[in-house]
Design a protein around this motif. Sequence first.
Motif, PDB file in Angstrom:
ATOM      1  N   LEU A  58       2.031   2.053  -3.523  1.00  0.00           N
ATOM      2  CA  LEU A  58       0.924   2.540  -4.341  1.00  0.00           C
ATOM      3  C   LEU A  58       0.579   3.977  -3.968  1.00  0.00           C
ATOM      4  O   LEU A  58       0.362   4.826  -4.841  1.00  0.00           O
ATOM      5  CB  LEU A  58      -0.290   1.625  -4.166  1.00  0.00           C
ATOM      6  CG  LEU A  58      -0.081   0.176  -4.616  1.00  0.00           C
ATOM      7  CD1 LEU A  58      -1.220  -0.705  -4.124  1.00  0.00           C
ATOM      8  CD2 LEU A  58       0.084   0.085  -6.116  1.00  0.00           C
ATOM      9  N   PHE A  59       0.564   4.272  -2.680  1.00  0.00           N
ATOM     10  CA  PHE A  59       0.295   5.617  -2.177  1.00  0.00           C
ATOM     11  C   PHE A  59       1.346   6.609  -2.680  1.00  0.00           C
ATOM     12  O   PHE A  59       1.023   7.685  -3.169  1.00  0.00           O
ATOM     13  CB  PHE A  59       0.257   5.589  -0.645  1.00  0.00           C
ATOM     14  CG  PHE A  59       0.101   6.941  -0.004  1.00  0.00           C
ATOM     15  CD1 PHE A  59      -1.128   7.572   0.028  1.00  0.00           C
ATOM     16  CD2 PHE A  59       1.194   7.578   0.571  1.00  0.00           C
ATOM     17  CE1 PHE A  59      -1.274   8.823   0.621  1.00  0.00           C
ATOM     18  CE2 PHE A  59       1.065   8.819   1.164  1.00  0.00           C
ATOM     19  CZ  PHE A  59      -0.176   9.444   1.187  1.00  0.00           C
ATOM     20  N   ASP A  91       0.886   7.651  -6.262  1.00  0.00           N
ATOM     21  CA  ASP A  91      -0.320   8.450  -6.487  1.00  0.00           C
ATOM     22  C   ASP A  91      -0.267   9.850  -5.892  1.00  0.00           C
ATOM     23  O   ASP A  91      -1.241  10.599  -5.978  1.00  0.00           O
ATOM     24  CB  ASP A  91      -1.541   7.724  -5.919  1.00  0.00           C
ATOM     25  CG  ASP A  91      -1.962   6.521  -6.746  1.00  0.00           C
ATOM     26  OD1 ASP A  91      -1.262   6.176  -7.719  1.00  0.00           O
ATOM     27  OD2 ASP A  91      -2.995   5.918  -6.404  1.00  0.00           O
ATOM     28  N   SER A 111      -4.176  10.321  -4.291  1.00  0.00           N
ATOM     29  CA  SER A 111      -4.945   9.349  -3.507  1.00  0.00           C
ATOM     30  C   SER A 111      -4.601   9.513  -2.034  1.00  0.00           C
ATOM     31  O   SER A 111      -3.477   9.859  -1.683  1.00  0.00           O
ATOM     32  CB  SER A 111      -4.586   7.924  -3.931  1.00  0.00           C
ATOM     33  OG  SER A 111      -4.941   7.693  -5.263  1.00  0.00           O
ATOM     34  N   ILE A 163      -6.303   4.023  -0.682  1.00  0.00           N
ATOM     35  CA  ILE A 163      -5.440   2.887  -1.015  1.00  0.00           C
ATOM     36  C   ILE A 163      -5.858   1.668  -0.187  1.00  0.00           C
ATOM     37  O   ILE A 163      -6.054   0.572  -0.726  1.00  0.00           O
ATOM     38  CB  ILE A 163      -3.948   3.220  -0.763  1.00  0.00           C
ATOM     39  CG1 ILE A 163      -3.477   4.377  -1.651  1.00  0.00           C
ATOM     40  CG2 ILE A 163      -3.071   1.979  -0.930  1.00  0.00           C
ATOM     41  CD1 ILE A 163      -3.435   4.113  -3.126  1.00  0.00           C
ATOM     42  N   GLY A 192       0.800  -1.225   0.000  1.00  0.00           N
ATOM     43  CA  GLY A 192       0.000   0.000   0.000  1.00  0.00           C
ATOM     44  C   GLY A 192       0.830   1.271   0.000  1.00  0.00           C
ATOM     45  O   GLY A 192       0.489   2.243  -0.667  1.00  0.00           O
TER      46      GLY A 192
END
Length: 186
Positions: free
Chosen positions: A22-23, A26, A41, A46, A19
């Motif tokens: 991914l965070f 973004d 985001s 997420i 996570g």
Amino acid sequence: MNIANSPRLCFEMMGQDDGQLLFELDQDPEVMRYINGGRPSTMDEISNILLPRLKAYTNPEKGWGIWKVSTLSDNSALSSRYIGWILVRPMDFFGDSPQYHDIEVGWRFKQCCWGKGYATEAASAVATQIAKQTDVSYLSAVADEGNLASIKIMQKLGMTFNQIAQYPTPKGYVEVVHYQMSADKL
């Protein structure tokens, strides 16, 4: 399924513990420009939207999921660094009629990597492996009509324009361009 290293990149299936990566990706408004208008985001999104959706379609045997893309250690400019991801899942997976023979390939990369061919190299490596599966007839990609860089990647992969389509997202349907190619062309 494994994805072999490409000339500059290595690949690893992402999971529920990724996570933060991914965070991190973004947080750049330019990365998110054609995803949601440029809004970064939140970690809550997420954790409560993206990761549960990832869990729903991940199938390591078929290669479905999000493939973390990192540079190889001998790449001096970006030595062993996470630079983005390649998504693989059936088209319309979250719609009413998932297309298990038509596999969606998507990508998101850090802005520092744009224009250097990393997304095309990564998408090609992943798509080539996915296309070898006997139950895959087509490879597809979607993008906002204004996202010319992503459309160019689709074309470099050998995909051609298929249609303007409504694409399901967590917040409803959005209009996208849909490019597609026969899996046997890879």
